[in-house]
Design a protein around this motif. Structure first.
Motif, PDB file in Angstrom:
ATOM      1  N   ILE A   1       0.836  -1.205   0.000  1.00 32.89           N
ATOM      2  CA  ILE A   1       0.000   0.000   0.000  1.00 32.89           C
ATOM      3  C   ILE A   1       0.868   1.251   0.000  1.00 32.89           C
ATOM      4  CG2 ILE A   1      -1.612   1.356   1.390  1.00 32.89           C
ATOM      5  CD1 ILE A   1      -2.847  -1.317   2.295  1.00 32.89           C
ATOM      6  N   GLN A   2       1.896   1.278   0.841  1.00 32.71           N
ATOM      7  CA  GLN A   2       2.755   2.451   0.910  1.00 32.71           C
ATOM      8  C   GLN A   2       3.450   2.708  -0.427  1.00 32.71           C
ATOM      9  OE1 GLN A   2       3.369   4.813   3.534  1.00 32.71           O
ATOM     10  NE2 GLN A   2       1.385   3.873   3.996  1.00 32.71           N
ATOM     11  N   TYR A   3       3.939   1.642  -1.042  1.00 31.40           N
ATOM     12  CA  TYR A   3       4.642   1.784  -2.325  1.00 31.40           C
ATOM     13  C   TYR A   3       3.688   2.295  -3.402  1.00 31.40           C
ATOM     14  CZ  TYR A   3       7.536   0.549  -6.384  1.00 31.40           C
ATOM     15  OH  TYR A   3       8.260   0.595  -7.547  1.00 31.40           O
ATOM     16  N   MET A   4       2.513   1.665  -3.520  1.00 36.15           N
ATOM     17  CA  MET A   4       1.599   2.007  -4.609  1.00 36.15           C
ATOM     18  C   MET A   4       0.907   3.340  -4.377  1.00 36.15           C
ATOM     19  SD  MET A   4       0.001  -1.701  -5.758  1.00 36.15           S
ATOM     20  CE  MET A   4      -0.535  -2.231  -4.121  1.00 36.15           C
ATOM     21  N   SER A   5       0.608   3.656  -3.127  1.00 32.32           N
ATOM     22  CA  SER A   5      -0.051   4.923  -2.835  1.00 32.32           C
ATOM     23  C   SER A   5       0.838   6.111  -3.181  1.00 32.32           C
ATOM     24  CB  SER A   5      -0.453   4.972  -1.356  1.00 32.32           C
ATOM     25  OG  SER A   5      -1.027   6.213  -1.028  1.00 32.32           O
TER      26      SER A   5
ATOM     27  N   GLY B   1       4.625  -8.227  -0.198  1.00 37.35           N
ATOM     28  CA  GLY B   1       4.476  -6.887  -0.737  1.00 37.35           C
ATOM     29  C   GLY B   1       4.951  -6.802  -2.166  1.00 37.35           C
ATOM     30  N   GLU B   2       6.048  -7.479  -2.460  1.00 45.45           N
ATOM     31  CA  GLU B   2       6.617  -7.445  -3.814  1.00 45.45           C
ATOM     32  C   GLU B   2       5.655  -8.041  -4.838  1.00 45.45           C
ATOM     33  OE1 GLU B   2       9.824  -7.159  -0.849  1.00 45.45           O
ATOM     34  OE2 GLU B   2       8.132  -8.532  -1.142  1.00 45.45           O
ATOM     35  N   LEU B   3       5.009  -9.150  -4.472  1.00 40.42           N
ATOM     36  CA  LEU B   3       4.070  -9.783  -5.405  1.00 40.42           C
ATOM     37  C   LEU B   3       2.888  -8.861  -5.693  1.00 40.42           C
ATOM     38  CD1 LEU B   3       2.999 -12.170  -7.031  1.00 40.42           C
ATOM     39  CD2 LEU B   3       2.020 -13.093  -4.917  1.00 40.42           C
ATOM     40  N   LEU B   4       2.308  -8.273  -4.652  1.00 39.56           N
ATOM     41  CA  LEU B   4       1.170  -7.385  -4.843  1.00 39.56           C
ATOM     42  C   LEU B   4       1.547  -6.178  -5.705  1.00 39.56           C
ATOM     43  CD1 LEU B   4      -0.335  -7.452  -1.230  1.00 39.56           C
ATOM     44  CD2 LEU B   4      -1.204  -8.638  -3.260  1.00 39.56           C
ATOM     45  N   ILE B   5       2.729  -5.637  -5.464  1.00 39.51           N
ATOM     46  CA  ILE B   5       3.187  -4.490  -6.253  1.00 39.51           C
ATOM     47  C   ILE B   5       3.333  -4.876  -7.717  1.00 39.51           C
ATOM     48  CG2 ILE B   5       5.143  -2.931  -6.646  1.00 39.51           C
ATOM     49  CD1 ILE B   5       5.582  -3.029  -3.561  1.00 39.51           C
TER      50      ILE B   5
ATOM     51  N   GLU C   1      -5.061   7.892  -2.918  1.00 36.78           N
ATOM     52  CA  GLU C   1      -5.854   7.754  -1.692  1.00 36.78           C
ATOM     53  C   GLU C   1      -6.135   6.286  -1.384  1.00 36.78           C
ATOM     54  OE1 GLU C   1      -9.612  10.249  -0.469  1.00 36.78           O
ATOM     55  OE2 GLU C   1     -10.283   8.488  -1.608  1.00 36.78           O
ATOM     56  N   VAL C   2      -6.031   5.932  -0.109  1.00 32.52           N
ATOM     57  CA  VAL C   2      -6.300   4.560   0.335  1.00 32.52           C
ATOM     58  C   VAL C   2      -7.696   4.509   0.942  1.00 32.52           C
ATOM     59  CG1 VAL C   2      -5.566   2.680   1.837  1.00 32.52           C
ATOM     60  CG2 VAL C   2      -3.852   4.182   0.797  1.00 32.52           C
ATOM     61  N   SER C   3      -8.514   3.588   0.433  1.00 25.95           N
ATOM     62  CA  SER C   3      -9.875   3.416   0.947  1.00 25.95           C
ATOM     63  C   SER C   3     -10.091   1.963   1.338  1.00 25.95           C
ATOM     64  CB  SER C   3     -10.909   3.824  -0.111  1.00 25.95           C
ATOM     65  OG  SER C   3     -10.723   5.159  -0.518  1.00 25.95           O
ATOM     66  N   ILE C   4     -11.035   1.754   2.244  1.00 26.88           N
ATOM     67  CA  ILE C   4     -11.401   0.408   2.680  1.00 26.88           C
ATOM     68  C   ILE C   4     -12.915   0.289   2.626  1.00 26.88           C
ATOM     69  CG2 ILE C   4     -11.511  -1.175   4.656  1.00 26.88           C
ATOM     70  CD1 ILE C   4      -8.825  -0.166   5.553  1.00 26.88           C
ATOM     71  N   THR C   5     -13.408  -0.848   2.123  1.00 28.96           N
ATOM     72  CA  THR C   5     -14.840  -1.130   2.179  1.00 28.96           C
ATOM     73  C   THR C   5     -15.064  -2.442   2.922  1.00 28.96           C
ATOM     74  OG1 THR C   5     -14.938  -2.409   0.112  1.00 28.96           O
ATOM     75  CG2 THR C   5     -15.187  -0.011  -0.054  1.00 28.96           C
TER      76      THR C   5
END
Length: 281
Positions: A119-123, A155-159, A226-230
């Motif tokens: 999240i930090q990397y992509m945001s 984290g690397e895989l998600l990025i 922006e980071v959002s959560i649902t």
């Protein structure tokens, strides 16, 4: 002889007997959850149902066949699932039967660390992302629409998945049992008129899945970062690192659910007030 005391003691022993049996059944189900052995248990239940129905209706041939399947099935199960049985006995020998919650919490902490890193990397780089975590409601219907990965969450895989113009970046990542089940999955789009117009397809998909399941979904906006959560048909926008980490810990770590619920309500109330003031201005 005091028969009333004897009767009470006998009832107490029976109650203990029932509790122990249910505890053992529960632990066995937790052991096989997420493994191929769970399919075996479903097959056994189906065979038992067929046996009972055939016996009750009077289908003697079917009942006899089911008897043979059950009698020889025990040996087949031991042979086929010998590795799983050995592993379960090893877990019991190490005492992990009673420390499963600690193991689950350790896995949850690793998942949270990986999510935070991604999240930090992509945001910061405004890389759009849509990540859904299965909670209690199954997501098999949506998992089937994605590309199977069955990989450890890092984290690397998600990025890498969400890097623009890569084959898997378009769609949702679904995490099940602390593993990346699939990428590029399709989620249902919400038709709600309450979703702000400036939000795109990712946010509508995140709200859509929250309307019909209890999944926790993370959205990163590619326009603003922006980071959002649902979750549970609620949308939290503009989450800080501290906010989403506290929420993840509350939802994913055993024993913190009530704290997370209160946090969610507090943040959601603040967000509603913020956007109402914006509309008034």
């Amino acid at each position: 002889m005091d028969w009333s005391n004897l009767f009470t003691w006998h009832m107490f022993i029976n109650l203990i007997d029932i509790v122990v049996v249910w505890f053992l059944v529960y632990e066995i189900l937790m052991m096989v959850k997420g493994t191929k052995a769970i399919q075996l248990l479903r097959g056994i239940i189906i065979i038992i149902i067929i046996k009972v129905v055939s016996w009750y209706v009077g289908l003697s041939t079917v009942s006899w066949i089911m008897d043979q399947v059950i009698n020889w099935g025990v040996i087949a199960v031991i042979v086929i699932f010998q590795p799983e049985i050995r592993r379960a006995l090893e877990h019991i020998g190490r005492g992990s039967l009673f420390s499963r919650n600690n193991q689950q919490n350790q896995e949850a902490n690793q998942l949270i660390d990986s999510l935070d890193k991604a999240i930090q990397y992509m945001s910061k780089r405004r890389i759009g992302a849509l990540i859904t975590i299965q909670m209690n409601t199954g997501l098999e219907e949506y998992i089937e629409t994605g590309i199977k990965l069955d990989a450890d969450v890092t984290g690397e895989l998600l990025i890498n998945i969400f890097i623009p113009n890569t084959p898997l970046h378009d769609g949702a990542v679904i995490i099940k049992d602390n593993r990346v089940a699939v990428a590029a999955a399709y989620l249902p789009l919400s038709q709600s008129n309450l979703i702000p117009k400036e939000l795109g397809t990712r946010h509508r998909a995140a709200v859509g899945i929250s309307e019909i399941t209890d999944a926790l979904t993370i959205v990163i906006s590619e326009e603003t970062g922006e980071v959002s959560i649902t979750q549970n048909n609620k949308l939290l926008r503009g989450m800080s690192q501290e906010d989403y980490l506290n929420y993840f810990r509350g939802q994913l770590i055993k024993g913190n659910q009530e704290k997370s619920k209160n946090l969610f309500e507090k943040i959601y109330t603040n967000v509603e007030k913020h956007f109402k003031r914006r509309k008034q201005n």
